[in-house]
Structures are given as structure tokens and as C-alpha cells.
Design an enzyme around this catalytic site. Structure first.
Site, PDB file in Angstrom:
ATOM      1  N   GLY A  16       5.012  11.355  11.621  1.00 47.58           N
ATOM      2  CA  GLY A  16       5.226  10.699  12.903  1.00 47.58           C
ATOM      3  C   GLY A  16       6.698  10.492  13.191  1.00 47.58           C
ATOM      4  O   GLY A  16       7.480  10.180  12.293  1.00 47.58           O
ATOM      5  N   ARG A  77       2.846  17.889  11.473  1.00 46.59           N
ATOM      6  CA  ARG A  77       2.120  17.748  10.219  1.00 46.59           C
ATOM      7  C   ARG A  77       1.696  19.147   9.785  1.00 46.59           C
ATOM      8  O   ARG A  77       1.467  20.018  10.617  1.00 46.59           O
ATOM      9  CB  ARG A  77       0.928  16.814  10.377  1.00 46.59           C
ATOM     10  CG  ARG A  77       1.365  15.440  10.918  1.00 46.59           C
ATOM     11  CD  ARG A  77       0.250  14.422  10.914  1.00 46.59           C
ATOM     12  NE  ARG A  77       0.617  13.245  11.677  1.00 46.59           N
ATOM     13  CZ  ARG A  77       1.350  12.233  11.224  1.00 46.59           C
ATOM     14  NH1 ARG A  77       1.805  12.275   9.978  1.00 46.59           N
ATOM     15  NH2 ARG A  77       1.636  11.202  11.997  1.00 46.59           N
ATOM     16  N   CYS A  78       1.589  19.380   8.477  1.00 40.37           N
ATOM     17  CA  CYS A  78       1.361  20.738   7.987  1.00 40.37           C
ATOM     18  C   CYS A  78       0.343  20.725   6.853  1.00 40.37           C
ATOM     19  O   CYS A  78       0.670  20.388   5.707  1.00 40.37           O
ATOM     20  CB  CYS A  78       2.680  21.354   7.525  1.00 40.37           C
ATOM     21  SG  CYS A  78       2.529  23.058   6.954  1.00 40.37           S
ATOM     22  N   ASP A 108       5.344   8.416   3.433  1.00 39.24           N
ATOM     23  CA  ASP A 108       4.796   8.690   2.106  1.00 39.24           C
ATOM     24  C   ASP A 108       4.318  10.129   1.944  1.00 39.24           C
ATOM     25  O   ASP A 108       4.573  10.768   0.918  1.00 39.24           O
ATOM     26  CB  ASP A 108       3.621   7.742   1.810  1.00 39.24           C
ATOM     27  CG  ASP A 108       4.097   6.334   1.457  1.00 39.24           C
ATOM     28  OD1 ASP A 108       5.297   6.171   1.175  1.00 39.24           O
ATOM     29  OD2 ASP A 108       3.263   5.419   1.465  1.00 39.24           O
ATOM     30  N   THR A 130       9.637   5.660   9.426  1.00 37.35           N
ATOM     31  CA  THR A 130       8.307   5.383   9.963  1.00 37.35           C
ATOM     32  C   THR A 130       8.318   4.024  10.637  1.00 37.35           C
ATOM     33  O   THR A 130       8.902   3.064  10.108  1.00 37.35           O
ATOM     34  CB  THR A 130       7.216   5.391   8.870  1.00 37.35           C
ATOM     35  OG1 THR A 130       5.992   4.860   9.415  1.00 37.35           O
ATOM     36  CG2 THR A 130       7.609   4.573   7.657  1.00 37.35           C
ATOM     37  N   ASP A 132       5.892   2.119  10.826  1.00 38.03           N
ATOM     38  CA  ASP A 132       4.847   1.290  10.234  1.00 38.03           C
ATOM     39  C   ASP A 132       5.346   0.306   9.181  1.00 38.03           C
ATOM     40  O   ASP A 132       4.628  -0.625   8.817  1.00 38.03           O
ATOM     41  CB  ASP A 132       3.763   2.174   9.602  1.00 38.03           C
ATOM     42  CG  ASP A 132       3.158   3.150  10.587  1.00 38.03           C
ATOM     43  OD1 ASP A 132       3.111   2.819  11.786  1.00 38.03           O
ATOM     44  OD2 ASP A 132       2.737   4.249  10.162  1.00 38.03           O
ATOM     45  N   ASP A 134       5.503   0.705   6.085  1.00 37.24           N
ATOM     46  CA  ASP A 134       4.481   0.686   5.030  1.00 37.24           C
ATOM     47  C   ASP A 134       4.890   1.431   3.764  1.00 37.24           C
ATOM     48  O   ASP A 134       4.036   1.756   2.931  1.00 37.24           O
ATOM     49  CB  ASP A 134       3.166   1.263   5.564  1.00 37.24           C
ATOM     50  CG  ASP A 134       3.298   2.709   6.039  1.00 37.24           C
ATOM     51  OD1 ASP A 134       4.440   3.210   6.137  1.00 37.24           O
ATOM     52  OD2 ASP A 134       2.262   3.332   6.323  1.00 37.24           O
ATOM     53  N   MET A 174       0.620  -0.440  17.100  1.00 34.99           N
ATOM     54  CA  MET A 174       0.501   0.602  16.088  1.00 34.99           C
ATOM     55  C   MET A 174       0.809   0.051  14.696  1.00 34.99           C
ATOM     56  O   MET A 174       1.057  -1.138  14.528  1.00 34.99           O
ATOM     57  CB  MET A 174       1.410   1.786  16.441  1.00 34.99           C
ATOM     58  CG  MET A 174       0.985   2.507  17.706  1.00 34.99           C
ATOM     59  SD  MET A 174       1.985   3.973  18.068  1.00 34.99           S
ATOM     60  CE  MET A 174       1.218   5.170  16.978  1.00 34.99           C
ATOM     61  N   ARG A 176      -0.749   2.096  11.828  1.00 32.59           N
ATOM     62  CA  ARG A 176      -1.676   2.810  10.957  1.00 32.59           C
ATOM     63  C   ARG A 176      -2.496   1.799  10.164  1.00 32.59           C
ATOM     64  O   ARG A 176      -3.162   0.966  10.748  1.00 32.59           O
ATOM     65  CB  ARG A 176      -0.917   3.789  10.067  1.00 32.59           C
ATOM     66  CG  ARG A 176      -1.743   4.977   9.617  1.00 32.59           C
ATOM     67  CD  ARG A 176      -0.929   6.049   8.959  1.00 32.59           C
ATOM     68  NE  ARG A 176      -0.016   5.586   7.937  1.00 32.59           N
ATOM     69  CZ  ARG A 176       0.521   6.357   6.995  1.00 32.59           C
ATOM     70  NH1 ARG A 176       0.214   7.639   6.955  1.00 32.59           N
ATOM     71  NH2 ARG A 176       1.354   5.871   6.111  1.00 32.59           N
TER      72      ARG A 176
END
Length: 325
Positions: A16, A77-78, A108, A130, A132, A134, A174, A176
Site C-alpha cells: 500500500g 502487490r505481486c 511486513d 505504511t 497502519d 502495525d 483504515m 487493516r
């Protein structure tokens, strides 16, 4: 100079997007060039690496980007890079392009990919980007401050209209599976309720009872900050309205929290972290994650960083519970 470490490094953003990523890219590029390294930008994260979307970068490549949200390198993203075959191909592409080190700006999942590349001989350093907050090894992640301020300003506006119509408003932010944005906004916005995935027990009836009791005592509106990890804001609003008779609206702030010009805090820490990442590669370091802890920029082994656990600060949650009532 780059005698003992990397000669050519890549930089990519993965997962993200977060405000401040451009500041980190700028710091990586300019620090690396100052230290005698060449820099290549890898577009669209690990997906772009596997597609060999690689461009040369110099100091002018990152001019006037520090104030811009998003990431000039784009992100994606992959799924292929999760596989061993994809990781080996990524390492081969790095060697083909003369890249002996990479700075990975992301979360992460991005760091797990960095750990795999490190094991395949490509020096890798992660920078926590990020909204988040987190990532357990660091007190601060790039983008969090901007996201919180964006959410806070939106919630202030929603409170105005909620007060005018004597409504209950549920605002979903937001994060997550983490409740940091919700916790900060609950305190900063003076909310009446906060629902965090780390603490919410699912007792919706208790919330309904508090709303009814609050209305009896003359409270004309009721603001509930709901974390993305709890979710179900729309259906929750319907149930609360049915149970209380009070008009209840849900607002999901969504991806607006990822955008916008980064705050001074995000620009500052992104620059410090990006510069440190380049310096680690200059010195031949690998499999590291840069972090901000107790006012210092430090770094950890990726495996150690990923093994750490993080939880909502108990004091902050206690104070939120005290103040939101």
C-alpha cells in the site's frame, strides 16, 4: 565512497502507498549518490522488478517530490514474488542489471520479500512505509501521521453535520488489522466510542445502551470511530438506528487517508530512514530493517523484526476509554 559495500543500488516501493514514500525515495537517491553509489529506480515494486521496469536515477530524478503524496515509483502487490521461483528470478534480474543492493519501502510483506532476496545474495534494507503503524519493530511508520491528520479533519467535518441533525455517526477509518488510526482519532476528535480490532468484544448492545443513556442526559449526537479491522459499519448503523430510533449514518473514509501532501513529521522521518538505509548498503549491510525507536533511528535483522509482536499501548487505550465516555 562505496568501497566496502554496494556499488549500485535499487529502490522500490511495495504494498500500500503511504504519504512520505517520495521523501524516503529522495533521501535514498541523494544519500547513495553522495556516497559514490549509482541508483536505479524499480517501478511498481516486486512486480516491476520481475518485469525489469528499471530506470536510472540521479539527483534531479527526485527534485520537487518531497511534498507529493503517493510514490513516483508506483507500487503493486505481486503474487509471483511470493514463490521461490519468482524470488530467484528477481535476484537474477538484479544481477543482470548490476544491482547489488535494494532499499525496499513498504510493510511486513515487503520485508519478507527483502529477506528472501537477501538470502539469495542481494543486499536488502527495509524502510517501514505504511499508514497502519502495525510494524512491531518501530515506533513510527512513514505515512501514519498524514493519514491520521486526514482522518481527523474529515471526522471534524462529519461531527458538524452530525450535530446539526442530532445523529449518531459511525466513521470507519483504515488500518487493516490494527487500530492505531482509530485510537488516535478517537482521542484527537473527542469521539464518544472507539472500536478497535485488538480490544472490541463484539458487544453491540452495550454500545446501544450507552447511546440511549447519552441521549437521556441531553447528548444530541454520538460519534463512533470504527477501525477497518472491526468493519461492518453500514450494517452496524442500521442495527443501531433500529434499536435506538436515532438516525444513524455510516461513513467509510477509505483511501482518501492514503493521499495528500505528507506532513512535516512524515517528511522528516522518511528522510532520516531513507538516508540510513542507503548508508547501511554503503557499508555492506544486508537483511536489515530501519526503525525509529525511543527517538533514535536504529536497524534490526529482518527475521528479528518480523518475529516481534505489537499491541495497542494499554495506557493510551485506558485514556481513550476515559475520555470518550
Amino acid at each position: 565512497m562505496a568501497a566496502k559495500g554496494c556499488k549500485t543500488i535499487g529502490v522500490l516501493t511495495s504494498g500500500g502507498d503511504a504519504p512520505g514514500m517520495n521523501a524516503a525515495i529522495r533521501a535514498v537517491v541523494r544519500t547513495a549518490i553522495h556516497e559514490g553509489m549509482k541508483v536505479k529506480g524499480i517501478m511498481r515494486g516486486y512486480a516491476g522488478l520481475l518485469e525489469e521496469e528499471i530506470v536510472d536515477m540521479d539527483t534531479t530524478s527526485v527534485s520537487d517530490i518531497i511534498s507529493r503524496g503517493g510514490t513516483i515509483l508506483y507500487t503493486a502487490r505481486c503474487a509471483e514474488f511470493v514463490t521461490e521461483e519468482g524470488q530467484k528470478r528477481g535476484a537474477e534480474i538484479c544481477r543482470k542489471n548490476g544491482i547489488d543492493g535494494i532499499v525496499i519501502i513498504g510493510g511486513d510483506g515487503s520485508f519478507r520479500g527483502a529477506g528472501k532476496l537477501s538470502a539469495l545474495g542481494i543486499n536488502c534494507v527495509g524502510v517501514p512505509g505504511t499508514i497502519d503503524l502495525d510494524i512491531a519493530c518501530t515506533d513510527y511508520t512513514i505515512g501514519f501521521d498524514t493519514a491520521v491528520n486526514t482522518a481527523m479533519e474529515a471526522i471534524d467535518k462529519i461531527r458538524d453535520t452530525s450535530t446539526s441533525h442530532e445523529r449518531c455517526s459511525i466513521i470507519e477509518v483504515m488500518g487493516r488489522r490494527a487500530g492505531y488510526i482509530a485510537l488516535w482519532c478517537a482521542i484527537a476528535n473527542g469521539a464518544e466510542e472507539v472500536l478497535l480490532p485488538e480490544r472490541y468484544d463484539g458487544d453491540e448492545q452495550a454500545i446501544i445502551n450507552r447511546i440511549i443513556e447519552s441521549r437521556k442526559h441531553g447528548k444530541k449526537h454520538y460519534i463512533i470511530i470504527n477501525a477497518e479491522g472491526v468493519g461492518q459499519s453500514q450494517s452496524m448503523a442500521q442495527r443501531i438506528e433500529a434499536a435506538t430510533g436515532i438516525e444513524t449514518r455510516a461513513t467509510i473514509l477509505g483511501h482518501m487517508q492514503r493521499g495528500g501532501s505528507p506532513t512535516a513529521t512524515d517528511r522528516y522521518y522518511a528522510s532520516l530512514m531513507g538516508a540510513r538505509a542507503a548508508e547501511i548498503l554503503r557499508d555492506g549491510g544486508s537483511n536489515r530493517v530501519v526503525a525509529h525507536n525511543h527517538g533514535q533511528i536504529v536497524d534490526y535483522d529482518i527475521r528479528e523484526a518480523l518475529a516481534m509482536k505489537k499491541d495497542i499501548p494499554e495506557d493510551a487505550f485506558r485514556i481513550a476509554q476515559l475520555l470518550v465516555r
